[in-house]
Design an enzyme around this catalytic site. Structure first.
Site, short mmCIF file in Angstrom:
data_model
loop_
_atom_site.label_atom_id
_atom_site.label_comp_id
_atom_site.label_asym_id
_atom_site.label_seq_id
_atom_site.Cartn_x
_atom_site.Cartn_y
_atom_site.Cartn_z
N ARG A 28 0.79 -1.22 0.00
CA ARG A 28 0.00 0.00 0.00
C ARG A 28 0.83 1.28 0.00
NH1 ARG A 28 -4.63 0.60 4.45
NH2 ARG A 28 -4.94 -1.53 3.73
N HIS A 74 -7.83 -3.72 -7.35
CA HIS A 74 -7.55 -3.01 -6.09
C HIS A 74 -8.81 -2.95 -5.23
CE1 HIS A 74 -4.69 -0.57 -3.84
NE2 HIS A 74 -5.62 0.36 -3.63
N TYR A 118 -17.15 13.71 -13.41
CA TYR A 118 -17.03 14.89 -14.27
C TYR A 118 -15.71 14.92 -15.07
CZ TYR A 118 -20.83 16.63 -11.34
OH TYR A 118 -22.01 16.78 -10.68
#
Length: 812
Positions: A28, A74, A118
């Site tokens: 990580r 993931h 967006y």
């Protein structure tokens, strides 16, 4: 049947936390030394590449890429994946962005990016170099979290991404801070290391000069860089790039065009404006952010005729215009977190790239051999074409045809499959020629691949050629300037402290304040003190002056005037014990103000147990802790001793007289020159030879023609000419100035020099009463008189202090 184990909580927690730590360290938070990527970054790049979302195709919604990564590789939150994707696109965070985005991807002001629904994203052109040759078995693969498909454990990373884009992260027990570097410089260093495996750090630093932040700015401290590259840890100073521009009317402005890495621009502008509003720095009239699409620009407009360099230095010291950057180069190396030197990072990358080239060459070789095998079969088939066609026509089906070709003409199964699948148009003489040409090309390729695999020098030549091509294609100029030395910041007090006149008051009870001239004039007779309190120091000073307050227990309190609490004159102010703890029976006995701490004068200090000394002002210069602690100016012999008088002599060589009077009425006058100059932490020498039970009540500087006023504990007032007390020498017993009575004798409480016969004196009593005395109403007394009774001690209280009545402060 389930098995129940008896385990201690310590063992269980230790084992679980060990697994958790290993997971977040390896999976990580820390980058891999080979490709410089954390797992989430690697999965984003691989998933987008697999999906065809590359630089030469149209942009796609970020949400789609995030969904693919989350669903396939993931298994974490979409926000963390999107944050990682956005960061790789921010050209003020990474030196070579790996993602291109359409839409709002955040800003240097700390603005968040638009939601993933967006924005649109795709891999950048340089990302293709991270993924190039991934389909040629160049890296290891593992099953994803649900074992449905494979993902790479590392990307081929055809440029040294760990150094080029840097990394930052925190895991269990480890953190990493690797700054970005210049791609061209890092590749040059790799190429040099390839030719010179024993290269020293100095050799490598000929190429890698230091960090190259995407935000530019200036890095100071070559020693810190060298230490970081040697040990993995080091500290440098990152300073904004600024220019001072002259304007009309003797005005100027500071223009900031580059700021330190990862500094929030909006917060920086806000901080500078807060300093302006709080008047922490004098001379800034306006701060504005004029950044636009042309580039960054913070303008700090200054007032007329100010020290622009001094103000800039103050801002460097007190804002993020200058910050320190701490290298902590930690990465995963062979599945373990390690702190890495520059050479270790470069050599690991070089080894990895050699392995990538080797695996790619093996893949290409096998593919060429397989194709050559097929081409040889086709050429052989075309040479006996009629027989082959006859055999195929006589076969039952495709499998039977393949088997017959293998059996009859000794073709391999793969060759036979290729022959069976051959299209009719290929059965021409032209095609035979092409096949023979292809066979020759394949032979040349195979020879080349075998040479690369057999000769490490040839492999290195291929690697060097490819690295040089990447450097040529993507090289760009360095943005960050490297300066060898860390510049010292000198801040003039003129910059910090406004040049303004103020009124300062110190009260008997320990209150201290400063007010503007305007507030003082508007307040009339109100001074904000309690009824029983009164000023012991009140003066018009400059904000740049220095205030010294001496206490009866030998402690000195220092305050620059500009640091004294600024309040309205009608307010009480700050009590000195709020910052400096004083004893309940300790009081301020002398307050002095100076425009410079380098004045040549001395203080004359007398204690009630008969000690005296002179101490230079320069010896009492404040230390760093003056805000929180008082410091010693007189070492007292025992806890009951008190300093009774302190005076300042502007000239240390002054040749005047001093007068000491004891409680029992003994007076001693001698030259100041007899008093030696001692340090702050000393007691001094004997001032007067005191008898048992006698103490010094006060000390005054006197001239031959002076007259002193004396007050006794019985309320008697006496005027005495100084010349009545013969000048002798230090440490004598002195002469009596009171007549001893058989009962209830007079004892001296205090005395003072009468400056002006018409100016009233004040007697303060232990009943908090103040009694005024006009000296010109009394005649001179002789040495053996006890004066006249002026205070009814039964009603007004016992006198404790005699002083000149304060003259009303006039403001210039």
């Amino acid at each position: 049947m389930s098995k129940i184990e008896n385990l201690s909580l310590e063992d269980v927690m230790g084992e679980r936390f060990s697994r958790y730590s290993r997971s977040i360290i390896q999976e990580r938070a820390l980058p891999d030394i080979r490709d410089g990527l954390k797992p989430v970054q690697r999965r984003i790049l691989y998933a987008m590449n697999k999906d065809g979302n590359t630089y030469d195709k149209a942009f796609r919604k970020s949400a789609k890429s995030v969904g693919n990564v989350m669903g396939n590789f993931h298994p974490h939150g979409d926000s963390s994946i999107y944050e990682a994707l956005v960061r790789m696109s921010q050209d003020w965070k990474v030196r070579e962005p790996l993602i291109e985005m359409h839409g709002n991807n955040g800003s240097m002001d700390g603005d968040p990016p638009a939601a993933m629904r967006y924005t649109e994203a795709r891999l950048s052109k340089i990302s293709t170099e991270m993924l190039r040759d991934i389909d040629k078995d160049t890296v290891d693969w593992v099953l994803n979290f649900d074992d449905t498909e494979y993902e790479p454990t590392v990307l081929p990373s055809r440029f040294p991404n760990l150094l080029v884009n840097g990394s930052t992260g925190i895991s269990a027990g480890y953190a990493t801070d690797i700054p970005p570097h210049n791609l061209g410089e890092v590749i040059d260093a790799v190429l040099y290391l390839q030719k010179h495996p024993k290269a020293t750090l100095d050799d490598l630093m000929q190429f890698v000069k230091g960090p190259d932040f995407p935000t530019g700015a200036i890095v100071q401290g070559i020693d810190g860089i060298k230490k970081a590259y040697e040990t993995g840890r080091g500290k440098v100073i990152v300073r904004s790039r600024t220019t001072i521009e002259q304007l009309k009317g003797n005005k100027s402005q500071i223009v900031v065009s580059e700021i330190p890495y990862e500094v929030n621009k909006a917060q920086l502008v806000k901080r500078i404006d807060e300093l302006r509003l709080a008047k922490k720095v004098d001379g800034i009239s306006e701060v504005r952010d004029q950044s636009d699409r042309e580039g960054m620009s913070i303008v700090i407009e200054l007032k007329r005729d100010v020290d622009s360099t001094g103000i800039l230095n103050y801002l460097f010291k007190n804002t993020d215009l200058q910050v320190s950057y701490n290298f902590n180069m930690v990465a995963i190396d062979h599945m373990r977190p390690k702190r890495l030197s520059l050479k270790r990072i470069l050599s690991s990358y070089l080894e990895f790239q050699q392995e990538v080239i080797k695996k790619r060459t093996q893949y290409d070789l096998q593919k060429a051999l397989d194709r050559q095998h097929i081409v040889e079969g086709l050429i052989k088939a075309l040479s006996i074409l009629d027989k082959v066609i006859k055999t195929i026509r006589a076969s039952k089906n495709r499998k039977d045809a393949r088997d017959n070709l293998v059996k009859t003409y000794q073709f391999s199964e793969k060759q036979a499959d290729a022959i069976v699948a051959l299209q009719l148009y290929r059965l021409t003489n032209t095609d035979v020629t092409q096949l023979e040409k292809e066979s020759q090309e394949l032979s040349d390729q195979i020879a080349g691949f075998k040479k690369i695999l057999a000769d490490p020098k040839e492999l290195n030549r291929v690697l060097a050629r490819e690295l040089r091509a990447i450097a040529k294609k993507y090289r760009n100029p360095r943005r960050t300037e490297i300066q060898a030395k860390v510049a010292t910041i000198k801040i003039s007090t003129d910059v910090i402290i406004p040049d303004e006149e103020v009124v300062v008051m110190v009260s008997h009870d320990g209150y201290i304040k400063r007010s503007s001239i305007r507030s003082f004039k508007a307040s009339g007779d109100e001074n904000g003190l309690k009824d029983e309190d009164y000023p012991i120091f009140m003066k018009q000073l400059n904000a740049r002056d220095h205030l010294f307050m001496f206490t009866s227990k030998g402690n000195l309190i220092y305050r620059p005037v500009f640091e004294i609490t600024d309040v309205r004159w009608k307010e009480t102010g700050e009590h000195i014990s709020q910052t400096i703890g004083l004893d309940s029976d300790e009081e301020i006995i002398g307050t002095f103000a100076f425009s410079s701490l380098k004045n040549p004068g001395v203080f004359l200090i007398a204690t009630d147990d008969g000690h005296i000394k002179r101490t230079k002002l320069t010896d009492l210069a404040p230390g760093r802790g003056y805000r929180k602690h008082a410091y010693m100016y007189e070492k007292l012999k025992n806890p009951n001793t008190r300093v009774v008088a302190i005076d300042y002599l502007a000239n240390s060589e002054v040749d005047g007289k001093l007068l000491l009077i004891s409680k029992l009425g003994l007076a001693l006058r001698y030259n100041i020159s007899e008093v030696p100059v001692n340090g702050a932490r000393t007691t001094g020498v004997k001032s007067q030879n005191l008898g048992d039970g006698d103490v010094i009540v006060n000390m005054q500087l006197v001239n031959e023609d002076d007259v002193v006023a004396i007050i006794t504990q019985r309320g008697a007032f006496k005027k005495l000419a100084v010349k009545e007390i013969s000048a002798t020498s230090r440490a004598r017993k002195g002469v009596m100035i009171l007549r001893e009575l058989k009962q209830h004798s007079h004892r001296v409480v205090d005395f003072t020099v009468i400056g002006n016969d018409t100016q009233p004196l004040e007697v303060l009593t232990d009943h908090q009463r103040v009694h005024d005395i006009l000296p010109n109403e009394f005649s001179l007394g002789g040495r053996y008189s006890n004066g006249s009774f002026v205070i009814d001690v039964d009603s007004e209280g016992t006198p404790v202090k005699l002083r000149q009545k304060p003259v009303e402060l006039t403001i210039s």
